[in-house]
Design a protein around this motif. Structure first.
Motif, PDB file in Angstrom:
ATOM      1  N   GLY A  66      30.971 -26.014 -49.077  1.00 43.71           N
ATOM      2  CA  GLY A  66      32.030 -25.157 -48.911  1.00 43.71           C
ATOM      3  C   GLY A  66      32.684 -24.097 -49.672  1.00 43.71           C
ATOM      4  O   GLY A  66      33.902 -23.549 -49.663  1.00 43.71           O
ATOM      5  N   LEU A  73      33.346 -20.798 -50.559  1.00 38.99           N
ATOM      6  CA  LEU A  73      33.295 -19.605 -49.645  1.00 38.99           C
ATOM      7  C   LEU A  73      32.795 -18.664 -50.457  1.00 38.99           C
ATOM      8  O   LEU A  73      32.221 -17.473 -49.756  1.00 38.99           O
ATOM      9  CB  LEU A  73      34.706 -19.514 -49.042  1.00 38.99           C
ATOM     10  CG  LEU A  73      35.233 -20.566 -47.993  1.00 38.99           C
ATOM     11  CD1 LEU A  73      36.570 -20.266 -47.598  1.00 38.99           C
ATOM     12  CD2 LEU A  73      34.236 -20.142 -46.909  1.00 38.99           C
ATOM     13  N   SER A 111      32.728 -14.914 -44.465  1.00 40.73           N
ATOM     14  CA  SER A 111      32.587 -16.385 -45.051  1.00 40.73           C
ATOM     15  C   SER A 111      32.421 -17.523 -44.416  1.00 40.73           C
ATOM     16  O   SER A 111      31.687 -18.747 -44.447  1.00 40.73           O
ATOM     17  CB  SER A 111      33.052 -16.474 -46.233  1.00 40.73           C
ATOM     18  OG  SER A 111      34.388 -16.429 -46.548  1.00 40.73           O
ATOM     19  N   ARG A 112      33.401 -17.569 -43.286  1.00 35.33           N
ATOM     20  CA  ARG A 112      33.734 -18.738 -42.573  1.00 35.33           C
ATOM     21  C   ARG A 112      32.605 -19.156 -41.523  1.00 35.33           C
ATOM     22  O   ARG A 112      32.369 -20.107 -41.070  1.00 35.33           O
ATOM     23  CB  ARG A 112      35.081 -18.545 -41.778  1.00 35.33           C
ATOM     24  CG  ARG A 112      36.170 -18.746 -42.598  1.00 35.33           C
ATOM     25  CD  ARG A 112      37.588 -18.205 -41.721  1.00 35.33           C
ATOM     26  NE  ARG A 112      37.505 -16.843 -41.471  1.00 35.33           N
ATOM     27  CZ  ARG A 112      38.250 -16.103 -40.737  1.00 35.33           C
ATOM     28  NH1 ARG A 112      39.511 -17.042 -39.809  1.00 35.33           N
ATOM     29  NH2 ARG A 112      38.322 -14.872 -40.378  1.00 35.33           N
ATOM     30  N   HIS A 115      36.326 -12.484 -46.602  1.00 38.34           N
ATOM     31  CA  HIS A 115      36.717 -14.137 -46.257  1.00 38.34           C
ATOM     32  C   HIS A 115      37.220 -13.980 -44.995  1.00 38.34           C
ATOM     33  O   HIS A 115      37.402 -15.123 -44.128  1.00 38.34           O
ATOM     34  CB  HIS A 115      37.456 -14.715 -47.401  1.00 38.34           C
ATOM     35  CG  HIS A 115      36.741 -14.903 -48.701  1.00 38.34           C
ATOM     36  ND1 HIS A 115      35.725 -15.578 -48.497  1.00 38.34           N
ATOM     37  CD2 HIS A 115      37.121 -14.301 -49.918  1.00 38.34           C
ATOM     38  CE1 HIS A 115      35.266 -15.452 -50.060  1.00 38.34           C
ATOM     39  NE2 HIS A 115      35.949 -14.924 -50.616  1.00 38.34           N
ATOM     40  N   LYS A 152      29.749 -21.012 -43.486  1.00 36.92           N
ATOM     41  CA  LYS A 152      30.437 -22.137 -44.109  1.00 36.92           C
ATOM     42  C   LYS A 152      29.844 -23.560 -43.817  1.00 36.92           C
ATOM     43  O   LYS A 152      29.656 -24.413 -44.549  1.00 36.92           O
ATOM     44  CB  LYS A 152      31.938 -22.223 -44.106  1.00 36.92           C
ATOM     45  CG  LYS A 152      32.474 -23.235 -44.951  1.00 36.92           C
ATOM     46  CD  LYS A 152      33.969 -23.044 -44.919  1.00 36.92           C
ATOM     47  CE  LYS A 152      34.745 -24.356 -44.568  1.00 36.92           C
ATOM     48  NZ  LYS A 152      36.020 -24.568 -43.955  1.00 36.92           N
ATOM     49  N   THR A 153      29.614 -23.697 -42.425  1.00 37.51           N
ATOM     50  CA  THR A 153      29.179 -24.979 -41.848  1.00 37.51           C
ATOM     51  C   THR A 153      27.738 -25.124 -41.862  1.00 37.51           C
ATOM     52  O   THR A 153      27.066 -26.203 -41.406  1.00 37.51           O
ATOM     53  CB  THR A 153      29.873 -25.281 -40.636  1.00 37.51           C
ATOM     54  OG1 THR A 153      29.505 -24.354 -39.569  1.00 37.51           O
ATOM     55  CG2 THR A 153      31.428 -25.356 -40.529  1.00 37.51           C
ATOM     56  N   ARG A 199      29.306 -18.538 -50.456  1.00 36.56           N
ATOM     57  CA  ARG A 199      28.797 -18.026 -49.102  1.00 36.56           C
ATOM     58  C   ARG A 199      28.839 -16.368 -48.820  1.00 36.56           C
ATOM     59  O   ARG A 199      28.047 -15.936 -48.162  1.00 36.56           O
ATOM     60  CB  ARG A 199      29.847 -18.837 -47.991  1.00 36.56           C
ATOM     61  CG  ARG A 199      29.345 -20.148 -48.013  1.00 36.56           C
ATOM     62  CD  ARG A 199      28.197 -20.516 -47.283  1.00 36.56           C
ATOM     63  NE  ARG A 199      27.758 -22.122 -47.073  1.00 36.56           N
ATOM     64  CZ  ARG A 199      26.979 -22.701 -46.532  1.00 36.56           C
ATOM     65  NH1 ARG A 199      25.845 -21.958 -46.057  1.00 36.56           N
ATOM     66  NH2 ARG A 199      26.888 -23.883 -46.519  1.00 36.56           N
TER      67      ARG A 199
END
Lengths: 416, 181, 381
Positions: free
Chosen positions: A240, A242, A182-183, A19, A186-187, A245
């Motif tokens: 969202g 995570l 994961s960020r 993450h 995310k979008t 993701r």
């Protein structure tokens, strides 16, 4: 566990995943002896604010970003590679951070060849065995969970003038590190998450039945399918998520390890051709052709296709389905996944060729293009690794079914 | 440590295997030339190549090889076994003699050998795939079904290759390959 | 299956396995720009040196030196001499066929040549600053379990570095079928224990899990037959694959309690560490079943395989997994004693072994958990 008479497997990329994996960049750069990385990325990635995350992770690091190139086109190209390499040298960079999807990875790998081995034209390195020594450090940071190019040894670079895509292959093109955070995904909106994750799922499924399958490609493929199948719809419904993701990102890298060693077949064969002729995004073609690829190879790979039901649907469904019915159930399951994704994305996830439209709602694959796609597919390397032969007529037959969204007419599959 | 106990070794040669492969390559090379005059599919493949196209198939690094080119009329022409001095647009090398033996004793089909990384291809992939199709067809002509079935993925059905065409074609190709015209 | 919040994994060696795999060596080395390897084989295993030499025929490669002596232990002395041979013959790469100290020595030769300093100076973790020369491992029997991993030993000290993983592991029945049955058994048991401990380790992750899964399946399905029929090329190749794959997983997980205890016991008694690992790993699996931690789905699936796993009720999967493991040992028969007592280990050795294991482990083992496992294993529980 299946062990073929002969196999090769190489996935020599250090995976760093989590993450907050980006935070490790300074340390990783220093372990690679690098202090002036160049970022290679594209506009979309910058627009999504992802480079900001990378920059934030670099704060307090001894290493400084030497240059940023953010105009990578959707198709990596010779002239781009050559000019980015020039920039790399002018700014005295010593490594590359590739942040993006497949095209960014391909471009970065090409740039790394020139940056490490010298020269000003990547075309000088065409041909087998041209890259024979360790290149400069390359960290691949994927922003979609799909292509798996963070673990492949190939860079596909187009020459628009000659209208060809040349694959550069060497074990030295493998990135040193694949960094999954994961960020970074995310979008990614649901209608893009769906095809990219299905791209990865297709890699894994095809890897499981294609000619170079082996114990490690099988094990990574099964793990990939389990992760993707269990998380895809969850993430589509809740972007969202995570943990979901991260699971998808791990699924994609495992699928990349599987298919780059076991190779892929008819699904990629038709997918590459459809992408080339009509400009359809790769992932869209993958999910759409996957059930057809399974049907087409069924008479030669029923056992393997049946086994896929286990990672796809889970142990309960697998156990409840008699062995003989498992292959059909696998195909049905994948069609069901495509349908679920179609519903969950408000119809944006295409189930068959007729449904694919561009931003303005125009149909991307007109029926009269099918023969050209079939012809192009004959010149695509993945055809060799498919268990059953795929002639022009075969390809056209499959395309016609995929156009309408009808299951394959099994009587029309030639069985030699 | 006495270094003399641990000699330097210059590896020798596998002469018999190389002779076998050379003979097979000669037959296949001439058969391609013959098939191009008999079989319409092979003919079409060669017409699609660029003018001056030539390819070599052989064993890395010392051969043997065979070279087949496209003549100005778009037909296949066997150009002998020496790559030196020839402009070769596509090089297909099998990595070593033993791997070549697997291919030429039909224990591994061309596709499987490709999948197992036994080949190094230098040149346009589209051309290489056309050559694989030609090789598959030539094998169907040259070999009895039992063996050709191992060498190709899908043995053509009667409907695709009529018995008259296959057997007649086979006789013609064999005669031409052996006599070399 | 769920991804951990953070992990790292590196599977460095390229695996090449099966028919005519040895013949790939020249082309693979050529990819590194190398063509003059120092070839090291165990003199006591006849036929391997000849097979490798023959496999180099009709290639551009010249064997700079064929070392076929016996290496009893990897010491600074022998490493220096071998490095001297490598340098005198202007070699540019290393091919080592065998297992145990021979491979340790070969890795240390590579350190000395590339770093231009005595290998012993690089003992410890991550002390090697840069890439070493091209290194090919051809497994006979991977009797220490370290051969295909990122570790090497010199003078009893350990060097750990990613650069010490072989660049290529080339598995060919012409080498792997030369292993003695006892060596095959030992290497297989070590690998099985390593793979099981990797899945159970806190560092477990989906990639490691995949490697461990492949290793456990290959070993469960092939080890007993390979021990029974040592000349069976296919089985020996399958076991060598399992061992090499397990070693890669082991490179990424800290040595677990079974590994540390087995090595400590073996140091004290001279009994084969593989035998200890076999006994201890079964006790560990039983112990985990009683613990709250449980076996976990991943280990159950790996031990049982999809067919057995899927037909078992979720609650009963650990039992099914244990049964599968037991049946592997059942097939191995008397070759592996049922408990520690039957190995002839003096009971008095257990305490000191637990203490030494705690000292040697990088993971935080407690003496209590070590003693607990030893006591179970003593009674075959």
């Amino acid at each position: 566990m299946f062990l073929p008479d002969y196999y090769e497997f190489c996935a020599r990329v250090k995976t760093v995943a989590g993450h907050r994996a980006l935070d490790r960049i300074p340390e990783l750069l220093s372990s690679l002896g690098s202090s002036r990385p160049m970022i290679v990325t594209d506009r979309g990635v910058v627009g999504a604010g992802l480079i900001k995350l990378v920059n934030a992770a670099m704060k307090g690091s001894k290493a400084k970003i030497g240059a940023l190139y953010d105009e990578t086109p959707p198709d990596s190209e010779y002239t781009v590679v050559n000019s980015v390499a020039k920039l790399y040298r002018a700014k005295k960079c010593d490594s590359i951070l590739a942040v993006g999807g497949g095209s960014v990875m391909d471009t970065a790998k090409g740039v790394n060849i020139l940056a490490s081995l010298g020269g000003s034209n990547i075309q000088d390195y065409e041909g087998a065995g041209a890259v024979r020594r360790k290149l400069k450090p390359l960290i691949a940071i994927p922003t979609t969970s799909g292509t798996g190019s963070e673990v492949t040894l190939v860079a596909v670079i187009a020459d628009h003038k000659r209208k060809v895509k040349i694959p550069f292959t060497s074990y030295f093109l493998l990135p040193d590190i694949a960094l999954l955070d994961s960020r970074m995904t995310k979008t990614l909106p649901p209608f893009l998450t769906a095809p990219t994750a299905m791209d990865a799922l297709t890699h894994a499924c095809e890897a499981y039945y294609c000619l170079a399958k082996n114990p490690l490609s099988d094990a990574t493929a099964i793990a990939a399918i389990r992760l993707i199948s269990a998380n895809l719809l969850k993430v589509i419904k809740k972007p969202g998520d995570l943990q979901g993701r991260l699971d998808l990102a791990n699924g994609a890298i495992l699928a990349g390890m599987a298919f780059s060693n076991s190779m892929v077949g008819i699904v990629h064969n038709l997918g590459h051709a459809t992408g080339g002729v009509c400009g359809v995004p790769h992932g869209v073609c993958m999910s759409l052709f996957l059930p057809y690829g399974l049907e087409y190879n069924l008479h030669k790979r029923a056992g393997e296709i049946g086994e896929l039901l286990f990672p796809l649907a889970g142990p309960e469904v697998y156990a409840a389905t008699p062995v003989k019915q498992r292959p059909e159930k696998t195909i049905e399951y994948i069609r069901g996944m495509n349908q679920d994704l179609h519903d969950a994305t408000g119809g944006r996830h295409a189930r068959f060729l007729k449904e694919i439209v561009d931003r303005d709602g125009r149909q991307l694959v007109p029926v009269e293009k099918l023969p050209e796609i079939a012809r192009t597919a004959q010149g695509d390397g993945t055809k060799v690794y498919n268990p059953e032969d795929v002639s022009y007529d075969d390809a056209l037959m499959v395309l016609e079914h995929a156009y309408e969204g009808k299951p394959l007419d099994r009587k029309r599959i030639k069985k030699g | 440590m006495n270094h003399d106990s641990y000699p330097e070794i210059k590896p020798g040669k596998k002469t018999l295997k190389r002779i076998y492969i050379a003979v097979m390559l000669l037959i296949v090379g001439r058969a391609i030339q013959a098939a191009c005059r008999t079989d319409s599919t092979v003919k079409k493949e060669f017409q699609n190549f660029k003018d001056g196209f030539a390819f070599s198939l052989g064993v890395h690094p010392f051969g043997p090889w065979m070279i087949v080119g496209r003549d100005e009329k778009g037909r296949a022409k066997y150009l002998g076994w020496k790559p030196e001095g020839k402009k070769i647009s596509l090089k297909m090398n099998i990595k070593n003699v033993e791997a070549a033996m697997l291919v030429f004793t039909f224990m591994e089909s061309t596709s499987v050998a490709f999948a197992r990384n036994r080949f190094v291809v230098d040149g346009d992939l589209i051309d290489a795939l056309a050559i694989v199709r030609v090789l598959d067809l030539v094998e169907v002509y040259l070999l009895p079904k039992l063996i050709a079935g191992l060498a190709v993925k899908r043995y053509p059905k009667w409907s695709e290759l009529s018995p008259v065409k296959k057997h007649l074609g086979r006789i013609v190709i064999y005669t031409r390959a052996l006599l070399g015209f | 299956m769920q991804s951990p919040a953070y992990y790292e994994y590196l599977g460095r060696p390229k695996m090449i396995s099966g028919k005519r795999a040895l013949e790939q060596i020249p082309a693979e080395l050529e990819g590194y720009g190398a063509s003059r390897p120092l070839v090291m084989v165990e003199g006591a295993t006849p036929g391997v040196g000849a097979a490798i030499t023959k496999a180099m025929y009709d290639s551009n490669l010249v064997i700079g030196a064929l070392f076929d002596g016996h290496v009893a232990g990897s010491t600074s002395g022998i490493v220096r001499e071998l490095a001297g041979l490598h340098a005198a013959r202007k070699c540019d790469s290393i091919v080592v066929a065998g297992g145990g100290p021979l491979v340790d020595a070969a890795k240390c030769v590579n350190i000395e040549l590339t770093q231009k300093k005595a290998a012993i100076q690089f003992s410890g973790e991550n002390k090697i600053p840069k890439e070493l020369g091209p290194f090919v491992l051809v497994p006979v029997a991977l009797v220490s379990g370290y051969e295909a991993s990122r570790y090497a030993f010199i003078d009893g000290k350990m060097c750990g570095s990613d650069f010490l993983s072989p660049d290529m592991v080339i598995i060919d029945s012409r080498a792997s079928s030369k292993a003695a049955p006892a060596q095959t058994l030992s290497s297989g048991l070590i690998a099985l224990a390593h793979a099981i401990e990797a899945i159970l380790s806190p560092q477990a992750n989906p990639i490691m899990g995949s490697y461990a899964y492949a290793a456990i399946r290959l070993l469960s399905e092939n080890l007993p037959a390979a021990v029974r029929k040592p000349k069976d090329g296919k089985k020996s190749v399958a076991v060598a694959n399992g061992c090499a794959i397990a070693a890669t997983a082991f490179s990424n997980a800290p040595a677990g309690v079974v590994h540390c205890l087995a090595e400590a016991l073996s140091d004290a008694t001279g009994v084969d560490p593989g035998v200890y690992m076999g006994i201890l790993v079964r006790s560990l699996v039983r112990k985990r079943m009683e613990d709250k931690a449980g076996l976990g789905d991943e280990l159950c699936l790996a031990l049982s395989g999809p067919a057995v796993y899927s037909v078992s009720e979720a609650k009963r999967r650990p039992e099914a997994a244990l049964q599968s493991l037991n049946s592997v040992f059942g097939e191995l028969g008397n070759a592996v004693p049922a408990d520690l007592a039957a190995t002839g280990t003096p009971e008095g050795q257990l305490g000191p072994a637990a203490k030494n294991a705690v000292k040697a482990s990088s993971a935080k083992l407690s003496e209590k958990e070590c003693m607990d496992l030893l006591e179970r294993a003593w009674g075959g529980k």
